[in-house]
Design a protein around this motif. Structure first.
Motif, PDB file in Angstrom:
ATOM      1  N   HIS A   1       0.728  -1.343   0.228  1.00  0.00           N
ATOM      2  CA  HIS A   1       0.043   0.143  -0.069  1.00  0.00           C
ATOM      3  C   HIS A   1       0.976   1.125  -0.101  1.00  0.00           C
ATOM      4  O   HIS A   1       0.709   2.114  -0.812  1.00  0.00           O
ATOM      5  CB  HIS A   1      -1.177  -0.176   1.262  1.00  0.00           C
ATOM      6  CG  HIS A   1      -1.719   1.191   1.396  1.00  0.00           C
ATOM      7  ND1 HIS A   1      -2.650   1.666   0.717  1.00  0.00           N
ATOM      8  CD2 HIS A   1      -1.427   2.115   2.353  1.00  0.00           C
ATOM      9  CE1 HIS A   1      -3.175   2.782   1.163  1.00  0.00           C
ATOM     10  NE2 HIS A   1      -2.242   3.197   2.419  1.00  0.00           N
ATOM     11  N   LYS A   2       1.827   1.136   1.124  1.00  0.00           N
ATOM     12  CA  LYS A   2       3.069   2.361   0.965  1.00  0.00           C
ATOM     13  C   LYS A   2       3.509   2.744  -0.247  1.00  0.00           C
ATOM     14  O   LYS A   2       3.585   3.931  -0.932  1.00  0.00           O
ATOM     15  CB  LYS A   2       3.662   2.200   2.075  1.00  0.00           C
ATOM     16  CG  LYS A   2       4.925   3.292   2.128  1.00  0.00           C
ATOM     17  CD  LYS A   2       5.664   3.056   3.426  1.00  0.00           C
ATOM     18  CE  LYS A   2       6.695   4.189   3.836  1.00  0.00           C
ATOM     19  NZ  LYS A   2       7.737   4.404   2.770  1.00  0.00           N
ATOM     20  N   PHE A   3       4.013   1.672  -1.100  1.00  0.00           N
ATOM     21  CA  PHE A   3       4.596   1.651  -2.284  1.00  0.00           C
ATOM     22  C   PHE A   3       3.491   2.259  -3.434  1.00  0.00           C
ATOM     23  O   PHE A   3       3.909   3.213  -4.367  1.00  0.00           O
ATOM     24  CB  PHE A   3       5.497   0.544  -2.634  1.00  0.00           C
ATOM     25  CG  PHE A   3       6.786   0.281  -1.964  1.00  0.00           C
ATOM     26  CD1 PHE A   3       7.551   1.348  -1.569  1.00  0.00           C
ATOM     27  CD2 PHE A   3       7.036  -1.069  -1.552  1.00  0.00           C
ATOM     28  CE1 PHE A   3       8.696   0.940  -1.146  1.00  0.00           C
ATOM     29  CE2 PHE A   3       7.989  -1.338  -0.863  1.00  0.00           C
ATOM     30  CZ  PHE A   3       8.872  -0.273  -0.695  1.00  0.00           C
ATOM     31  N   LYS A   4       2.240   1.765  -3.328  1.00  0.00           N
ATOM     32  CA  LYS A   4       1.533   2.104  -4.276  1.00  0.00           C
ATOM     33  C   LYS A   4       1.199   3.505  -4.300  1.00  0.00           C
ATOM     34  O   LYS A   4       0.926   4.219  -5.173  1.00  0.00           O
ATOM     35  CB  LYS A   4       0.272   1.202  -4.101  1.00  0.00           C
ATOM     36  CG  LYS A   4      -0.877   1.399  -5.127  1.00  0.00           C
ATOM     37  CD  LYS A   4      -0.569   0.543  -6.379  1.00  0.00           C
ATOM     38  CE  LYS A   4      -1.446   1.105  -7.635  1.00  0.00           C
ATOM     39  NZ  LYS A   4      -2.918   0.369  -7.035  1.00  0.00           N
ATOM     40  N   GLN A   5       0.966   4.037  -2.990  1.00  0.00           N
ATOM     41  CA  GLN A   5       0.812   5.488  -2.571  1.00  0.00           C
ATOM     42  C   GLN A   5       1.920   6.198  -3.196  1.00  0.00           C
ATOM     43  O   GLN A   5       1.712   7.556  -3.645  1.00  0.00           O
ATOM     44  CB  GLN A   5       0.630   5.664  -1.228  1.00  0.00           C
ATOM     45  CG  GLN A   5      -0.737   4.912  -0.587  1.00  0.00           C
ATOM     46  CD  GLN A   5      -1.998   5.701  -1.101  1.00  0.00           C
ATOM     47  OE1 GLN A   5      -2.684   4.863  -2.017  1.00  0.00           O
ATOM     48  NE2 GLN A   5      -2.310   6.699  -0.884  1.00  0.00           N
ATOM     49  N   GLU A   6       3.073   5.661  -3.196  1.00  0.00           N
ATOM     50  CA  GLU A   6       4.035   6.571  -3.968  1.00  0.00           C
ATOM     51  C   GLU A   6       4.193   6.475  -5.527  1.00  0.00           C
ATOM     52  O   GLU A   6       5.262   6.987  -6.155  1.00  0.00           O
ATOM     53  CB  GLU A   6       5.534   5.884  -3.291  1.00  0.00           C
ATOM     54  CG  GLU A   6       5.358   6.336  -1.551  1.00  0.00           C
ATOM     55  CD  GLU A   6       6.740   5.566  -1.137  1.00  0.00           C
ATOM     56  OE1 GLU A   6       7.447   4.752  -1.714  1.00  0.00           O
ATOM     57  OE2 GLU A   6       6.890   5.779   0.056  1.00  0.00           O
TER      58      GLU A   6
ATOM     59  N   LYS B   1       4.570   3.527  -7.345  1.00  0.00           N
ATOM     60  CA  LYS B   1       5.139   2.359  -7.692  1.00  0.00           C
ATOM     61  C   LYS B   1       4.279   1.096  -8.198  1.00  0.00           C
ATOM     62  O   LYS B   1       3.283   1.258  -7.428  1.00  0.00           O
ATOM     63  CB  LYS B   1       6.249   1.857  -6.789  1.00  0.00           C
ATOM     64  CG  LYS B   1       7.056   3.286  -6.361  1.00  0.00           C
ATOM     65  CD  LYS B   1       8.362   2.526  -5.567  1.00  0.00           C
ATOM     66  CE  LYS B   1       9.185   3.730  -4.839  1.00  0.00           C
ATOM     67  NZ  LYS B   1       9.903   4.608  -5.956  1.00  0.00           N
ATOM     68  N   LYS B   2       4.774   0.556  -9.219  1.00  0.00           N
ATOM     69  CA  LYS B   2       3.937  -0.548  -9.529  1.00  0.00           C
ATOM     70  C   LYS B   2       4.475  -1.892  -8.747  1.00  0.00           C
ATOM     71  O   LYS B   2       5.650  -2.293  -8.761  1.00  0.00           O
ATOM     72  CB  LYS B   2       4.060  -0.777 -10.982  1.00  0.00           C
ATOM     73  CG  LYS B   2       3.395  -1.927 -11.451  1.00  0.00           C
ATOM     74  CD  LYS B   2       3.250  -2.193 -13.234  1.00  0.00           C
ATOM     75  CE  LYS B   2       2.337  -3.315 -13.656  1.00  0.00           C
ATOM     76  NZ  LYS B   2       1.224  -3.146 -13.086  1.00  0.00           N
ATOM     77  N   VAL B   3       3.648  -2.265  -7.943  1.00  0.00           N
ATOM     78  CA  VAL B   3       3.938  -3.409  -6.961  1.00  0.00           C
ATOM     79  C   VAL B   3       3.176  -4.915  -7.366  1.00  0.00           C
ATOM     80  O   VAL B   3       2.078  -4.843  -7.858  1.00  0.00           O
ATOM     81  CB  VAL B   3       3.604  -3.119  -5.568  1.00  0.00           C
ATOM     82  CG1 VAL B   3       4.241  -3.980  -4.714  1.00  0.00           C
ATOM     83  CG2 VAL B   3       4.230  -1.678  -5.162  1.00  0.00           C
ATOM     84  N   ILE B   4       3.941  -6.069  -7.325  1.00  0.00           N
ATOM     85  CA  ILE B   4       3.487  -7.138  -7.297  1.00  0.00           C
ATOM     86  C   ILE B   4       3.916  -8.083  -6.106  1.00  0.00           C
ATOM     87  O   ILE B   4       4.901  -7.843  -5.616  1.00  0.00           O
ATOM     88  CB  ILE B   4       3.794  -7.954  -8.568  1.00  0.00           C
ATOM     89  CG1 ILE B   4       3.249  -7.258  -9.728  1.00  0.00           C
ATOM     90  CG2 ILE B   4       3.776  -9.592  -8.700  1.00  0.00           C
ATOM     91  CD1 ILE B   4       3.490  -7.963 -11.264  1.00  0.00           C
ATOM     92  N   LEU B   5       3.091  -8.964  -5.534  1.00  0.00           N
ATOM     93  CA  LEU B   5       3.076  -9.567  -4.374  1.00  0.00           C
ATOM     94  C   LEU B   5       3.251 -11.311  -4.784  1.00  0.00           C
ATOM     95  O   LEU B   5       2.661 -11.584  -5.751  1.00  0.00           O
ATOM     96  CB  LEU B   5       1.909  -9.669  -3.559  1.00  0.00           C
ATOM     97  CG  LEU B   5       1.375  -8.314  -3.065  1.00  0.00           C
ATOM     98  CD1 LEU B   5       0.416  -8.414  -1.939  1.00  0.00           C
ATOM     99  CD2 LEU B   5       2.682  -7.396  -2.443  1.00  0.00           C
TER     100      LEU B   5
END
Length: 332
Positions: free
Chosen positions: A141-146, A148-152
């Motif tokens: 969530h933090k990275f997405k708010q910044e 960034k494209k994130v995958i888990l």
């Protein structure tokens, strides 16, 4: 009080919300630790050997760690002698100063190592129940708010419900989750996740793993296999290996940190549930005795309550009441 005033002035440039999160998150530790220290200062008009013995007990009961406490007490004795401190009430700012010195490290060590270009891979390890999956979701969530494209990557294929739990966090954070069936080879999940992250142009891949019990050699070997797959696909990966520890378990967390430190190259600590314990001194023990930086701390249950660790904010959070009391006295 001069050091605490300087500390407060130093953090005024930072956001009020961060300061409040550290202050609120450390309230249990602060009330226990500072409360006991205030009582000690009331009982002892002068700084003598008995005073230091009781201070030692207070620090140990806050889970600062025996080795760290002994080092701290020796340094305090030297400083008291150097400054010719006689009155017990004058030692409080010296204690806060020494705590800050123990924690102080360069930003390069406490900040997450993120690649400027290409894919950053962060591997999370730790035993069951420490909040590993929750931490991954909050960080996503933090990275997405910044922006960034994130995958888990759902690499915990062993624990029942682990994949579903990560999917729930993926939905909350608005990021994709790469998974296979329960019981699948975690290394195969990581292989798929890396290729998916590359094809989708992701900035960050956050990898969950099964909760490792320290005495389970096969699980540790499996973790090494996961790392080998990541390194093969991205030569300098993983860029961070974050060990997640539950602050409420105190010295047991230290034991876990020592074991994982031997088994894999842990680059940083995530300390969860710091708001739920009166023994937040574990941060100092980890920093001093293991020489592994605390990089993230959980200061609440909300999705925004995972914070980058900041030594100044931590020390200020511990002594906020002391500073506020001094300011009130100054106004009168």
């Amino acid at each position: 009080m001069s050091f605490l005033k300087k500390l407060k002035a130093k953090i005024t440039d930072q956001t009020d919300s961060v300061t409040e999160k550290f202050k609120d998150g450390l309230s249990k530790t602060r009330h226990s630790f500072v409360g006991a220290m205030n009582e000690l200062i009331k009982d002892y008009r002068k700084v003598d050997e008995d005073f230091f013995e009781e201070l030692e007990e207070i620090l140990i009961s806050a889970d600062v760690g025996v080795h760290t406490v002994l080092t701290l007490i020796d340094e305090l004795k030297d400083e008291v002698k150097r400054r010719n401190i006689k009155d017990a009430k004058d030692i409080q700012p010296v204690i806060s100063e020494k705590l800050a010195e123990l924690l102080q490290k360069s930003d390069d060590e406490t900040e997450l190592k993120l690649k400027e270009d290409g894919l950053t891979i962060i591997l999370f390890v730790g035993v069951n129940g420490v909040g590993k999956t929750t931490t991954i979701g909050k960080l996503a969530h933090k990275f997405k708010q910044e922006g960034k494209k994130v995958i888990l990557a759902a690499g915990d294929t062993f624990r029942a419900g682990a994949i579903e739990q990560l999917e729930v966090w993926g939905e909350r954070a608005g990021v994709d989750v790469i998974k296979q069936q329960s019981g699948s080879d975690p290394a195969a999940v990581m292989y798929d996740a890396v290729h998916s992250a590359k094809s989708k142009g992701a900035d960050i891949l956050l990898c969950d793993t099964a909760g490792r019990l320290q005495n389970k050699v096969n699980l540790m070997n499996e973790l090494e296999k996961v790392k080998r797959v990541l390194t093969k696909e991205v030569p300098d990966a993983p860029h961070e290996v974050l060990l997640v520890l539950d602050a409420t378990t105190g010295q047991n967390a230290m034991s876990q940190a020592k074991t994982f430190g031997k088994a894999t190259d842990v680059s940083g600590i995530v300390l969860t549930k710091l708001d739920g314990t009166a023994k937040g001194g574990i941060v100092l023990a980890i920093r001093h005795e293991l020489d592994i930086p605390v990089k993230l701390v959980g200061l609440g249950e909300g999705i925004d309550d995972l914070q980058a660790f900041q030594a100044d904010q931590y020390v200020h959070g511990l002594f906020a009441d002391v500073l506020e009391q001094a300011e009130e006295v100054a106004k009168e």
